[in-house]
Design an enzyme around this catalytic site. Sequence first.
Site, mmCIF file in Angstrom:
data_model
loop_
_atom_site.group_PDB
_atom_site.id
_atom_site.type_symbol
_atom_site.label_atom_id
_atom_site.label_comp_id
_atom_site.label_asym_id
_atom_site.label_seq_id
_atom_site.Cartn_x
_atom_site.Cartn_y
_atom_site.Cartn_z
ATOM 1 N N GLY A 22 -29.124 46.652 20.379
ATOM 2 C CA GLY A 22 -28.227 45.639 20.912
ATOM 3 C C GLY A 22 -27.054 46.110 20.925
ATOM 4 O O GLY A 22 -26.237 45.380 21.325
ATOM 5 N N CYS A 23 -26.712 47.168 21.104
ATOM 6 C CA CYS A 23 -25.358 48.006 21.435
ATOM 7 C C CYS A 23 -25.445 48.347 23.065
ATOM 8 O O CYS A 23 -26.481 48.733 23.558
ATOM 9 C CB CYS A 23 -25.385 49.334 20.611
ATOM 10 S SG CYS A 23 -23.613 50.138 21.394
ATOM 11 N N ILE A 24 -24.435 47.519 23.506
ATOM 12 C CA ILE A 24 -24.591 47.262 24.965
ATOM 13 C C ILE A 24 -23.480 48.366 25.705
ATOM 14 O O ILE A 24 -22.781 48.658 25.198
ATOM 15 C CB ILE A 24 -24.138 45.981 25.742
ATOM 16 C CG1 ILE A 24 -25.090 44.873 25.196
ATOM 17 C CG2 ILE A 24 -24.150 46.000 27.317
ATOM 18 C CD1 ILE A 24 -24.615 43.514 24.808
#
Lengths: 99, 110, 135
Positions: free
Chosen positions: B108-110
Amino acid sequence: MLHIVNKSPYQTRNLESCLRLAKAGSAILLIEDGVYAATRDNIAAAGVKAALGSVSVYALSPDVEARGVNNLLLDGVKLVDYGGFVDLVAEHANTQSWL
Amino acid sequence: MSFEINGKTYETDEEGYLINLSEWDEEAAKYLAKEEKVDMTDNHWEVINFLREYYNDYQIAPAIRVLTKAIGKKLGPEKGSNKYLYELFPYGPAKQACKIAGLPKPTGCI
Amino acid sequence: MTESTGGIEVEEETAGRVKKFMFVNRKAPYGTIYALEGLEVVLISAAFDQDVSLAFVDDGVYELVKGQATKGIDVKNFSPTYRALEGYDIEKLYVDAESLKARGLTEENLIVPVEVLSNEEMADLMAAQDVVISF
């Protein structure tokens, strides 16, 4: 003949078909999600238990361990490792994978 | 991709994250920190070690919000803040610290 | 209101309202990629501050069996990640009683604390969701 079942008995009816068409004296190897059929106290166990009288049932131990069901195995099911898998294939004249 | 320290080769993905978590050691961490332009202090190591423990327990790299909360719980509220962690890892604690700790990029880390 | 498509609809009048999301897990952990992908989506969903719950039905209950050891199949054991969900504020884990029983499992076999629900309770809970995503 060696029958190989790799699907959970709750997701497909592959195991049922295999048990219905496996002749006495043949071997069934449960691998991948098929190993859940080697566990006890469940609705698939009755069919496997009944078959144990006339066929040999094996489960692939790395798949059993991966799924954490080592302590839940049915009596009479034999565990094999990858080497045992190869031996089973070599020992039998032919193999059927119930995909 | 890869880098080499003292004859030991470390494989990385295209973003510089270690591919094999088990290859990680302090030398690799120092190299990765240098690449990220982070000067490692005890406070940095504390976060790195925390992340490695977290990964060992849960098999994921935590989201920043989760990391902040968990660090606050373990190391005290003054360290459990975005401000503290961003001072240590200005380009994003989850991203930079995870990379130095040899963890995969957080989900979920963009 | 629009017809429900099962997708995530953000309309002006509803934007900002916390919605009830349920992720339904119905597959065993390693035979297919569904269980792992579903878990990743759940972790990502935590970033949106919605009302998230997880249901484990059918072979999905196998995802939570404790004692998984995957070294022999060279696949990552992701069962410990279910224990991380609490830290993500995802604390509503529901397990279908009938699915557990059919597989010879009890709550004791599971890696995390869960609430075991009857058919009726599970059905009510599903019906009460804004969005249900099934893996």
